[in-house]
Design a protein around this motif. Structure first.
Motif, PDB file in Angstrom:
ATOM      1  N   GLY A  49       0.620  -1.029   0.107  1.00  0.00           N
ATOM      2  CA  GLY A  49      -0.117  -0.085   0.173  1.00  0.00           C
ATOM      3  C   GLY A  49       0.651   1.324  -0.172  1.00  0.00           C
ATOM      4  N   PRO A  50       1.680   1.452   1.027  1.00  0.00           N
ATOM      5  CA  PRO A  50       2.538   2.666   1.187  1.00  0.00           C
ATOM      6  C   PRO A  50       3.288   2.896  -0.439  1.00  0.00           C
ATOM      7  N   ALA A  51       3.846   1.649  -0.749  1.00  0.00           N
ATOM      8  CA  ALA A  51       4.689   1.776  -2.156  1.00  0.00           C
ATOM      9  C   ALA A  51       3.837   2.192  -3.154  1.00  0.00           C
ATOM     10  N   THR A  52       2.671   1.680  -3.271  1.00  0.00           N
ATOM     11  CA  THR A  52       1.663   2.108  -4.234  1.00  0.00           C
ATOM     12  C   THR A  52       1.254   3.438  -4.294  1.00  0.00           C
ATOM     13  N   ASN A  53       1.120   4.056  -3.025  1.00  0.00           N
ATOM     14  CA  ASN A  53       0.764   5.654  -2.904  1.00  0.00           C
ATOM     15  C   ASN A  53       2.048   6.376  -3.583  1.00  0.00           C
ATOM     16  N   VAL A  54       3.234   5.865  -3.351  1.00  0.00           N
ATOM     17  CA  VAL A  54       4.375   6.679  -3.720  1.00  0.00           C
ATOM     18  C   VAL A  54       4.390   6.341  -5.339  1.00  0.00           C
ATOM     19  N   LEU A  55       4.307   5.338  -5.604  1.00  0.00           N
ATOM     20  CA  LEU A  55       4.381   5.190  -7.342  1.00  0.00           C
ATOM     21  C   LEU A  55       3.303   6.008  -7.887  1.00  0.00           C
ATOM     22  N   LEU A  56       2.120   6.011  -7.646  1.00  0.00           N
ATOM     23  CA  LEU A  56       1.024   6.676  -8.148  1.00  0.00           C
ATOM     24  C   LEU A  56       1.575   8.296  -8.209  1.00  0.00           C
ATOM     25  N   LYS A  57       1.906   8.802  -6.729  1.00  0.00           N
ATOM     26  CA  LYS A  57       2.474  10.340  -7.023  1.00  0.00           C
ATOM     27  C   LYS A  57       3.534  10.437  -7.750  1.00  0.00           C
ATOM     28  N   GLY A  62      -2.308  11.544 -14.112  1.00  0.00           N
ATOM     29  CA  GLY A  62      -3.626  12.629 -14.606  1.00  0.00           C
ATOM     30  C   GLY A  62      -3.495  12.955 -16.034  1.00  0.00           C
ATOM     31  N   THR A  63      -2.104  12.954 -16.457  1.00  0.00           N
ATOM     32  CA  THR A  63      -1.920  13.505 -17.841  1.00  0.00           C
ATOM     33  C   THR A  63      -2.102  12.371 -18.865  1.00  0.00           C
ATOM     34  N   CYS A  64      -2.414  11.006 -18.403  1.00  0.00           N
ATOM     35  CA  CYS A  64      -2.142   9.974 -19.358  1.00  0.00           C
ATOM     36  C   CYS A  64      -3.645   9.861 -19.995  1.00  0.00           C
ATOM     37  N   LYS A  65      -3.719   9.529 -21.215  1.00  0.00           N
ATOM     38  CA  LYS A  65      -4.896   9.160 -21.948  1.00  0.00           C
ATOM     39  C   LYS A  65      -5.119   7.601 -22.111  1.00  0.00           C
ATOM     40  N   SER A  66      -4.118   7.084 -21.953  1.00  0.00           N
ATOM     41  CA  SER A  66      -3.949   5.715 -22.049  1.00  0.00           C
ATOM     42  C   SER A  66      -3.019   4.837 -21.152  1.00  0.00           C
ATOM     43  N   ILE A  67      -3.449   4.025 -20.588  1.00  0.00           N
ATOM     44  CA  ILE A  67      -2.626   3.157 -19.546  1.00  0.00           C
ATOM     45  C   ILE A  67      -2.651   1.566 -19.523  1.00  0.00           C
ATOM     46  N   PHE A  68      -1.657   1.010 -19.465  1.00  0.00           N
ATOM     47  CA  PHE A  68      -1.599  -0.477 -19.573  1.00  0.00           C
ATOM     48  C   PHE A  68      -1.042  -1.103 -18.379  1.00  0.00           C
ATOM     49  N   GLU A  69      -1.606  -2.003 -17.884  1.00  0.00           N
ATOM     50  CA  GLU A  69      -1.080  -2.761 -16.781  1.00  0.00           C
ATOM     51  C   GLU A  69      -0.773  -4.168 -16.880  1.00  0.00           C
ATOM     52  N   TYR A  70       0.353  -4.615 -16.519  1.00  0.00           N
ATOM     53  CA  TYR A  70       0.929  -5.922 -16.706  1.00  0.00           C
ATOM     54  C   TYR A  70       0.648  -6.748 -15.357  1.00  0.00           C
ATOM     55  N   GLY A  71      -0.300  -7.883 -15.413  1.00  0.00           N
ATOM     56  CA  GLY A  71      -0.405  -8.732 -14.280  1.00  0.00           C
ATOM     57  C   GLY A  71      -1.299  -7.934 -13.422  1.00  0.00           C
ATOM     58  N   CYS A  72      -2.515  -7.465 -13.856  1.00  0.00           N
ATOM     59  CA  CYS A  72      -3.492  -6.501 -13.021  1.00  0.00           C
ATOM     60  C   CYS A  72      -4.065  -7.312 -11.889  1.00  0.00           C
ATOM     61  N   ILE A  81      -7.080   3.687  -9.894  1.00  0.00           N
ATOM     62  CA  ILE A  81      -6.637   4.959 -10.893  1.00  0.00           C
ATOM     63  C   ILE A  81      -7.931   5.414 -11.590  1.00  0.00           C
ATOM     64  N   LEU A  82      -8.893   4.473 -11.990  1.00  0.00           N
ATOM     65  CA  LEU A  82      -9.956   4.962 -12.966  1.00  0.00           C
ATOM     66  C   LEU A  82     -10.938   5.713 -12.186  1.00  0.00           C
ATOM     67  N   SER A  83     -11.026   5.399 -10.786  1.00  0.00           N
ATOM     68  CA  SER A  83     -11.947   6.203  -9.952  1.00  0.00           C
ATOM     69  C   SER A  83     -11.308   7.408  -9.810  1.00  0.00           C
ATOM     70  N   HIS A  84     -10.126   7.448  -9.634  1.00  0.00           N
ATOM     71  CA  HIS A  84      -9.460   9.039  -9.382  1.00  0.00           C
ATOM     72  C   HIS A  84      -9.673   9.848 -10.549  1.00  0.00           C
ATOM     73  N   GLU A  85      -9.245   9.297 -11.754  1.00  0.00           N
ATOM     74  CA  GLU A  85      -9.312   9.931 -13.009  1.00  0.00           C
ATOM     75  C   GLU A  85     -10.797  10.324 -13.514  1.00  0.00           C
ATOM     76  N   GLN A  86     -11.721   9.334 -13.117  1.00  0.00           N
ATOM     77  CA  GLN A  86     -13.231   9.589 -13.325  1.00  0.00           C
ATOM     78  C   GLN A  86     -13.659  11.178 -12.478  1.00  0.00           C
ATOM     79  N   ALA A  87     -13.068  11.009 -11.388  1.00  0.00           N
ATOM     80  CA  ALA A  87     -13.619  12.023 -10.509  1.00  0.00           C
ATOM     81  C   ALA A  87     -12.882  13.360 -11.244  1.00  0.00           C
ATOM     82  N   ALA A  88     -11.713  13.248 -11.785  1.00  0.00           N
ATOM     83  CA  ALA A  88     -11.017  14.516 -12.305  1.00  0.00           C
ATOM     84  C   ALA A  88     -11.584  14.777 -13.692  1.00  0.00           C
ATOM     85  N   ALA A  89     -12.600  14.025 -14.009  1.00  0.00           N
ATOM     86  CA  ALA A  89     -13.364  14.071 -15.450  1.00  0.00           C
ATOM     87  C   ALA A  89     -12.348  13.780 -16.582  1.00  0.00           C
TER      88      ALA A  89
END
Ligand SMILES: C[S@@+](CC[C@H](N)C(=O)[O-])C[C@H]1O[C@@H](n2cnc3c(N)ncnc32)[C@H](O)[C@@H]1O
Length: 249
Positions: A49-57, A62-72, A81-89
């Motif tokens: 959890g703490p590492a993921t917070n650091v990674l996302l920061k 926020g500027t990405c239009k397309s994201i790929f996740e490997y081993g989701c 990520i999508l909930s956060h970006e959805q809130a940011a419209a």
């Protein structure tokens, strides 16, 4: 999957110091993660959890239009990520893959609420949307948490090659995974974890402590490399950018 030659792959694996530790096979990984589809949540765990917070920061998606996740896995990180970006419209397109059909089923059900913006493919038997040559050079970010930990050197080379091919020039490679702890408690925890991995790798999901930086060749410009403690364990967080004019390995 995008083709690349056996020669490229051999050059890639030969470019970094080989990791002598044994890794679990794809069949073993499947058997572990098929059973654990409802319980695996590394990116939200005490250590992850703490590492993921650091990674996302650090990744600043926020500027990405397309994201790929490997081993989701079960899709918790994608949902966050999508909930956060959805809130940011500004919801990005989110493509994710996983080896385990049960994980893919969990992730697909979790991400259904985002409609066609999120797509998950299982790579057990097929390549899914990875077969689409139009994906090459289209992604703004490639993210993977606690997956490289269980991959062999050759599989890591394959995954990095996939990342490099999917990303746009200057696109972001965003990785986190278990690493070696610091200080007496960190050393003891690392020692216990590594001992279990050595004797019974499936108990720890095949995951071992790693240093990811040596895997990145000149094709990546490093933005962030930090070690983040979580519980008794530590994770390495890396963000690097694709340098299209450099050799990948
Ligand atoms: C330790 S879990 C991490 C899940 C998720 N990324 C997280 O942080 O919670 C590892 C995941 O990688 C998947 N996996 C293992 N080997 C893989 C491979 N070769 N290709 C794609 N996914 C793989 C497993 O099925 C599992 O979902």
């Amino acid at each position: 999957m995008f083709p690349f030659s056996a020669q490229d792959r051999a050059a890639a694996v030969g470019a970094f110091k080989p990791d002598p530790r044994r890794t679990i096979s794809k069949t073993q990984a499947l058997s572990v993660y098929e059973r654990a589809a409802k319980s695996v949540r590394d990116s939200e765990s005490l250590y992850g959890g703490p590492a993921t917070n650091v990674l996302l920061k650090a990744a600043n998606l926020g500027t990405c239009k397309s994201i790929f996740e490997y081993g989701c896995g079960a899709g918790q990180l994608a949902e966050r990520i999508l909930s956060h970006e959805q809130a940011a419209a500004a919801m990005p397109e989110y493509l994710a893959i996983d080896l385990s059909p049960n994980m893919v089923a969990e992730a697909s059900s979790r991400l259904r609420k985002f409609g066609g913006q999120a797509r998950v493919a299982c790579t057990k038997n097929q390549v899914g949307f990875l077969g689409d040559p139009g994906l090459e050079g289209r992604m703004d970010a490639f993210i993977s948490t606690y997956v490289f930990d269980l991959l062999s050197d050759e599989e890591i080379a394959n995954a990095l090659t996939l990342a490099w091919r999917l990303l746009k020039p200057n696109g972001k490679l965003c990785l986190s995974g278990l690493t070696y702890g610091k200080g007496p408690i960190g050393w003891i925890a690392t020692g216990i974890w590594e001992g279990i991995h050595w004797a019974f790798p499936e108990i720890v999901g095949g995951c071992r402590c790693q240093l990811l930086l040596p895997y990145l060749g000149p094709g990546w410009a490093l933005d962030t490399d930090v070690t983040v403690a979580g519980g008794f364990l530590s994770s390495q967080v890396l963000v690097a950018r694709k340098q299209p004019d450099q050799a990948l390995f």
